[in-house]
Every structure is written in C-alpha cells, then in structure tokens.
Scaffold this motif. Structure first.
Motif, PDB file in Angstrom:
ATOM      1  N   GLN A  76      37.766   3.611  -1.249  1.00  0.00           N
ATOM      2  CA  GLN A  76      37.945   2.867  -2.484  1.00  0.00           C
ATOM      3  C   GLN A  76      36.815   3.157  -3.468  1.00  0.00           C
ATOM      4  OE1 GLN A  76      37.935  -1.352  -2.018  1.00  0.00           O
ATOM      5  NE2 GLN A  76      39.253  -1.677  -3.770  1.00  0.00           N
ATOM      6  N   SER A  77      37.160   3.312  -4.733  1.00  0.00           N
ATOM      7  CA  SER A  77      36.154   3.638  -5.738  1.00  0.00           C
ATOM      8  C   SER A  77      35.311   2.418  -6.057  1.00  0.00           C
ATOM      9  CB  SER A  77      36.840   4.141  -7.011  1.00  0.00           C
ATOM     10  OG  SER A  77      37.710   3.142  -7.532  1.00  0.00           O
ATOM     11  N   LEU A  78      34.132   2.649  -6.611  1.00  0.00           N
ATOM     12  CA  LEU A  78      33.233   1.562  -6.979  1.00  0.00           C
ATOM     13  C   LEU A  78      33.804   0.787  -8.162  1.00  0.00           C
ATOM     14  CD1 LEU A  78      29.770   3.356  -6.733  1.00  0.00           C
ATOM     15  CD2 LEU A  78      30.787   1.782  -5.084  1.00  0.00           C
ATOM     16  N   PHE A  79      33.545  -0.508  -8.157  1.00  0.00           N
ATOM     17  CA  PHE A  79      34.027  -1.368  -9.237  1.00  0.00           C
ATOM     18  C   PHE A  79      33.110  -1.254 -10.443  1.00  0.00           C
ATOM     19  CE2 PHE A  79      33.596  -5.436 -11.444  1.00  0.00           C
ATOM     20  CZ  PHE A  79      34.900  -5.644 -11.863  1.00  0.00           C
ATOM     21  N   GLN A  80      33.698  -1.263 -11.625  1.00  0.00           N
ATOM     22  CA  GLN A  80      32.927  -1.287 -12.860  1.00  0.00           C
ATOM     23  C   GLN A  80      33.661  -2.151 -13.868  1.00  0.00           C
ATOM     24  OE1 GLN A  80      31.902   2.502 -14.512  1.00  0.00           O
ATOM     25  NE2 GLN A  80      31.073   1.651 -16.395  1.00  0.00           N
ATOM     26  N   PHE A  81      32.947  -3.125 -14.427  1.00  0.00           N
ATOM     27  CA  PHE A  81      33.540  -4.028 -15.401  1.00  0.00           C
ATOM     28  C   PHE A  81      33.858  -3.276 -16.691  1.00  0.00           C
ATOM     29  CE2 PHE A  81      33.261  -7.064 -18.888  1.00  0.00           C
ATOM     30  CZ  PHE A  81      34.166  -8.022 -18.463  1.00  0.00           C
ATOM     31  N   ARG A  82      35.051  -3.537 -17.241  1.00  0.00           N
ATOM     32  CA  ARG A  82      35.494  -2.870 -18.464  1.00  0.00           C
ATOM     33  C   ARG A  82      35.482  -3.860 -19.624  1.00  0.00           C
ATOM     34  NH1 ARG A  82      34.736   2.179 -16.939  1.00  0.00           N
ATOM     35  NH2 ARG A  82      35.852   2.690 -15.022  1.00  0.00           N
ATOM     36  N   ARG A  83      34.817  -3.486 -20.715  1.00  0.00           N
ATOM     37  CA  ARG A  83      34.737  -4.386 -21.864  1.00  0.00           C
ATOM     38  C   ARG A  83      36.081  -4.566 -22.563  1.00  0.00           C
ATOM     39  NH1 ARG A  83      29.698  -3.395 -25.737  1.00  0.00           N
ATOM     40  NH2 ARG A  83      29.799  -1.235 -25.066  1.00  0.00           N
ATOM     41  N   MET A  84      37.021  -3.671 -22.340  1.00  0.00           N
ATOM     42  CA  MET A  84      38.329  -3.840 -22.960  1.00  0.00           C
ATOM     43  C   MET A  84      39.039  -5.062 -22.388  1.00  0.00           C
ATOM     44  SD  MET A  84      40.517  -0.759 -21.197  1.00  0.00           S
ATOM     45  CE  MET A  84      40.788  -0.683 -19.436  1.00  0.00           C
ATOM     46  N   TRP A  85      38.663  -5.512 -21.184  1.00  0.00           N
ATOM     47  CA  TRP A  85      39.271  -6.708 -20.611  1.00  0.00           C
ATOM     48  C   TRP A  85      38.953  -7.950 -21.445  1.00  0.00           C
ATOM     49  CZ3 TRP A  85      37.239  -5.576 -14.995  1.00  0.00           C
ATOM     50  CH2 TRP A  85      37.922  -4.464 -14.478  1.00  0.00           C
ATOM     51  N   LEU A  86      37.785  -7.955 -22.094  1.00  0.00           N
ATOM     52  CA  LEU A  86      37.371  -9.131 -22.860  1.00  0.00           C
ATOM     53  C   LEU A  86      38.315  -9.424 -24.013  1.00  0.00           C
ATOM     54  CD1 LEU A  86      33.526  -8.455 -23.054  1.00  0.00           C
ATOM     55  CD2 LEU A  86      34.725  -9.953 -21.458  1.00  0.00           C
ATOM     56  N   GLU A  87      39.051  -8.425 -24.467  1.00  0.00           N
ATOM     57  CA  GLU A  87      39.931  -8.603 -25.614  1.00  0.00           C
ATOM     58  C   GLU A  87      41.291  -9.146 -25.232  1.00  0.00           C
ATOM     59  OE1 GLU A  87      40.047  -5.118 -28.019  1.00  0.00           O
ATOM     60  OE2 GLU A  87      37.914  -4.681 -27.776  1.00  0.00           O
ATOM     61  N   HIS A  88      41.533  -9.298 -23.937  1.00  0.00           N
ATOM     62  CA  HIS A  88      42.811  -9.856 -23.500  1.00  0.00           C
ATOM     63  C   HIS A  88      42.757 -11.380 -23.565  1.00  0.00           C
ATOM     64  CE1 HIS A  88      46.150 -10.970 -20.825  1.00  0.00           C
ATOM     65  NE2 HIS A  88      46.656  -9.796 -21.151  1.00  0.00           N
ATOM     66  N   GLY A  89      43.795 -12.000 -24.093  1.00  0.00           N
ATOM     67  CA  GLY A  89      43.800 -13.437 -24.285  1.00  0.00           C
ATOM     68  C   GLY A  89      43.695 -14.237 -23.001  1.00  0.00           C
ATOM     69  N   GLY A  90      44.173 -13.700 -21.884  1.00  0.00           N
ATOM     70  CA  GLY A  90      44.159 -14.448 -20.628  1.00  0.00           C
ATOM     71  C   GLY A  90      42.982 -14.143 -19.737  1.00  0.00           C
ATOM     72  N   PHE A  91      42.019 -13.347 -20.227  1.00  0.00           N
ATOM     73  CA  PHE A  91      40.912 -12.938 -19.354  1.00  0.00           C
ATOM     74  C   PHE A  91      40.033 -14.122 -18.962  1.00  0.00           C
ATOM     75  CE2 PHE A  91      36.436 -11.645 -19.017  1.00  0.00           C
ATOM     76  CZ  PHE A  91      36.521 -10.853 -17.893  1.00  0.00           C
ATOM     77  N   GLN A  92      39.614 -14.935 -19.945  1.00  0.00           N
ATOM     78  CA  GLN A  92      38.734 -16.057 -19.665  1.00  0.00           C
ATOM     79  C   GLN A  92      39.369 -17.024 -18.666  1.00  0.00           C
ATOM     80  OE1 GLN A  92      35.642 -16.782 -20.824  1.00  0.00           O
ATOM     81  NE2 GLN A  92      35.349 -15.125 -22.282  1.00  0.00           N
ATOM     82  N   GLY A  93      40.635 -17.331 -18.856  1.00  0.00           N
ATOM     83  CA  GLY A  93      41.317 -18.237 -17.942  1.00  0.00           C
ATOM     84  C   GLY A  93      41.418 -17.681 -16.548  1.00  0.00           C
ATOM     85  N   PHE A  94      41.639 -16.377 -16.436  1.00  0.00           N
ATOM     86  CA  PHE A  94      41.728 -15.766 -15.110  1.00  0.00           C
ATOM     87  C   PHE A  94      40.388 -15.814 -14.385  1.00  0.00           C
ATOM     88  CE2 PHE A  94      41.359 -12.068 -12.317  1.00  0.00           C
ATOM     89  CZ  PHE A  94      42.468 -12.239 -11.507  1.00  0.00           C
ATOM     90  N   VAL A  95      39.295 -15.512 -15.110  1.00  0.00           N
ATOM     91  CA  VAL A  95      37.969 -15.552 -14.489  1.00  0.00           C
ATOM     92  C   VAL A  95      37.636 -16.974 -14.037  1.00  0.00           C
ATOM     93  CG1 VAL A  95      35.504 -15.263 -14.919  1.00  0.00           C
ATOM     94  CG2 VAL A  95      37.119 -13.555 -15.754  1.00  0.00           C
ATOM     95  N   LYS A  96      37.940 -17.958 -14.852  1.00  0.00           N
ATOM     96  CA  LYS A  96      37.655 -19.353 -14.497  1.00  0.00           C
ATOM     97  C   LYS A  96      38.451 -19.776 -13.271  1.00  0.00           C
ATOM     98  CE  LYS A  96      37.661 -24.083 -16.285  1.00  0.00           C
ATOM     99  NZ  LYS A  96      36.352 -24.339 -15.642  1.00  0.00           N
ATOM    100  N   GLN A  97      39.703 -19.363 -13.205  1.00  0.00           N
ATOM    101  CA  GLN A  97      40.527 -19.708 -12.050  1.00  0.00           C
ATOM    102  C   GLN A  97      39.958 -19.099 -10.776  1.00  0.00           C
ATOM    103  OE1 GLN A  97      44.556 -18.342 -12.411  1.00  0.00           O
ATOM    104  NE2 GLN A  97      45.179 -19.137 -10.415  1.00  0.00           N
ATOM    105  N   CYS A  98      39.547 -17.840 -10.814  1.00  0.00           N
ATOM    106  CA  CYS A  98      38.980 -17.187  -9.633  1.00  0.00           C
ATOM    107  C   CYS A  98      37.636 -17.811  -9.262  1.00  0.00           C
ATOM    108  CB  CYS A  98      38.807 -15.691  -9.885  1.00  0.00           C
ATOM    109  SG  CYS A  98      40.347 -14.792 -10.110  1.00  0.00           S
ATOM    110  N   TRP A  99      36.817 -18.107 -10.267  1.00  0.00           N
ATOM    111  CA  TRP A  99      35.470 -18.625 -10.016  1.00  0.00           C
ATOM    112  C   TRP A  99      35.525 -20.027  -9.409  1.00  0.00           C
ATOM    113  CZ3 TRP A  99      31.545 -15.292 -10.483  1.00  0.00           C
ATOM    114  CH2 TRP A  99      30.239 -15.785 -10.358  1.00  0.00           C
ATOM    115  N   ASP A 100      36.385 -20.870  -9.946  1.00  0.00           N
ATOM    116  CA  ASP A 100      36.476 -22.246  -9.461  1.00  0.00           C
ATOM    117  C   ASP A 100      37.211 -22.344  -8.132  1.00  0.00           C
ATOM    118  OD1 ASP A 100      35.175 -22.970 -11.762  1.00  0.00           O
ATOM    119  OD2 ASP A 100      36.980 -23.628 -12.822  1.00  0.00           O
ATOM    120  N   PHE A 101      37.942 -21.323  -7.763  1.00  0.00           N
ATOM    121  CA  PHE A 101      38.700 -21.362  -6.513  1.00  0.00           C
ATOM    122  C   PHE A 101      37.778 -21.279  -5.298  1.00  0.00           C
ATOM    123  CE2 PHE A 101      40.940 -19.129  -3.062  1.00  0.00           C
ATOM    124  CZ  PHE A 101      41.986 -20.006  -2.855  1.00  0.00           C
ATOM    125  N   VAL A 102      36.634 -20.604  -5.434  1.00  0.00           N
ATOM    126  CA  VAL A 102      35.717 -20.405  -4.311  1.00  0.00           C
ATOM    127  C   VAL A 102      34.770 -21.602  -4.221  1.00  0.00           C
ATOM    128  CG1 VAL A 102      34.001 -18.878  -3.282  1.00  0.00           C
ATOM    129  CG2 VAL A 102      35.858 -17.926  -4.674  1.00  0.00           C
TER     130      VAL A 102
END
Length: 297
Positions: A76-102
C-alpha cells in the motif's frame, strides 16, 4: 500507569460493564473491570482490529474478544493529505464524524496518533468514493465535451446542447484545476516561483544557477570569532526561566500551527499544516493535549 507506558484503552463494543454481582435488585452491581490495553507499535502492526465483549455464561466476567488482521498488504502506498479535499462541501463533516467516532483513554500523544491513523484509512476510502481518480475524471470530462461538441457541429445544436456544453466546460475546468493542485502537491517540492511555468529542463537549470547558488554554497571560510558569547549572556535569571519552562498554552500551540508553511512536505503521518488549520475546531483539543503532555513528560 497507562500514561507512563503510553498505552491506549482500546474502545470495547457491546457490554458497557464487564463484571456483575447479582444480590437481588438492590444489591445488583455492574462495574467495568476488564480492559484491553495496546501500545502504539501494536496498533500500527495491523490494518484493522476490533474489540468486543462476549456474553457471560458461567462466570461473573464478560470475556473480551480481540480480532485483528492485515487486509491491505505490504504494497500500500503512503498516505498524503490533499488540499483539494478542503474544497469539498462534505469534508469537514466527514472528518468530524470520523474523529468523534473514536473513543480512547490513555496517553494523549498515543490517542492523537491513533485517531490520525484511523482518519487516514477513512480518507482513503472517502477520496476514492467522492473524488475518485482525478486523472480519470479529466479524461472522462474531456471525452464528454469533445463528443457533445462533435454532435453540435453535425446537428447544429439546440438550447439544451448549448447549456450542456457550458456545464461540461465548467466541469472540465474544475477537474483540471484539481489535477493541477494534485501534481503540485505530488512533487513534494515548493515551486521555484509561484505561477512560473518552465518550458524545458534547461530553463529550470538556469533559474537554479541564477537564484539558488547560495543555498548550496560551502562556507569553508567560516571561523568562530566568539561573537555569540559576547552578545548573548551565559546565564538565565529565574524571571526569564519561568516563561521558558512554562507549558505552552492552547493559544501558543494554535499560533504555531497557523505559522506552519503550507507548501512544505507533510510529516510521516501524511497530514500537513492546511489540514490542521482547516480542521482545528475538530482536532485542536486533541492536538493541544498531546503537545502539552509532551512538555509535561
């Protein structure tokens, strides 16, 4: 003990309490006595793991079942955060859902690293489902536009065709912009001049020779003249030492994150400055706790 050993209490599903005492309704007691502890190196050894309780049968304790596996393999290739994700309207909600789940307890540094690891795996899936392959999207959008314009040239077109053409042109322009951003980050290098496009390798070479020679120069003639010792006092007073030894506040930590170079390559976990800045309302509390714990210990 778990903080000193940098262990994590792995979130256990099913039964909330793992030991019971049945002495009638008034004497009924339920307590969480059994826990699963894991080190960071163990967590990183597995692509997926799960911890749950089993029903009590003949004992007063719930057995705890731990399952783990490597499902992705070693390629598996190494993970690298992409700044283009920040422009997606659902990105913040997805990160919050994953973060609060743990939900973890233990060393703040270990908790932060574990949450970032879980988020990394979730973003891989989210990127494929939402963004897909940006290069394939460019190819598809371009093919759709060429096909439509070809049909218009043959049939003469209609208002619906013209509206569809404008829509496809906008889609292709946006996809090309995302692809450009992808390649800019993929290079892992800061552009030599923002907005400057070099047409051939010789132009790049000349630019480096003209502007970057001093960066690679060997200052062999350097000699210590004792200037630092004469200017900087060799002692620190108690008044001065207080702020130096103080644990950094949440405001100081935020300012340090804010001053991170957004164009620098990400660290070993793949997350860079723009991620922490854009998601500070979500991850800031855990980041602050981890950094303050580092200075305490």
């Amino acid at each position: 003990m778990t903080n000193i050993c940098e262990l994590v209490h792995v979130d256990t599903k099913e039964a909330e309490f793992t030991w019971v005492r049945r002495w009638g309704v008034r004497g009924n007691v339920e307590v969480r006595l059994d826990r699963c502890l894991a080190s960071l190196s163990w967590l990183y050894s597995w692509d997926s793991f799960n911890c749950c309780t089993l029903p009590r049968l003949c004992f007063d304790h719930n057995p705890i079942l731990m399952s783990f596996s490597n499902i992705f393999g070693a390629g598996q290739s190494l993970f690298q955060f992409r700044r283009m994700w920040l422009e997606h309207g659902g990105f913040q909600g997805f990160v919050k859902q994953c973060w609060d789940f743990v939900h973890l307890h233990g060393c703040p540094l270990t908790i932060l690293q574990h949450k970032l690891r879980i988020l990394c795996k979730s973003l891989r899936t989210w990127n494929w489902e939402v963004f897909g392959d940006v290069h394939r999207r460019v190819h598809t959008d371009l093919a759709d536009l060429v096909s439509l314009q070809h049909d218009i040239s043959i049939s003469g077109g209609s208002n619906a065709n013209y509206a569809r053409e404008c829509e496809l042109q906008a889609n292709l322009f946006e996809t090309l912009r995302l692809q450009e951003l992808f390649w800019k980050e993929k290079s892992r290098l800061r552009w030599l001049a923002e907005g400057t496009v070099f047409q051939d390798p010789l132009a790049i070479q000349n630019y480096i020779l003209e502007n970057c020679t001093d960066l690679f120069a060997n200052h062999a003639d350097y000699s210590d003249m004792g200037l630092i010792c004469r200017i900087i006092p060799s002692t620190v007073t108690d008044v001065e030492n207080g702020p130096l030894m103080a644990i950094p506040s949440s405001k100081e930590i935020f300012l340090a994150v804010k001053n991170m170079d957004p164009d620098s390559a990400p660290g070993p976990d793949g997350f860079n400055g723009p991620f922490f800045m854009s998601c500070w309302q979500i991850v800031g509390e855990d980041v602050t706790a981890a950094i303050q714990h580092f200075f305490h210990t």
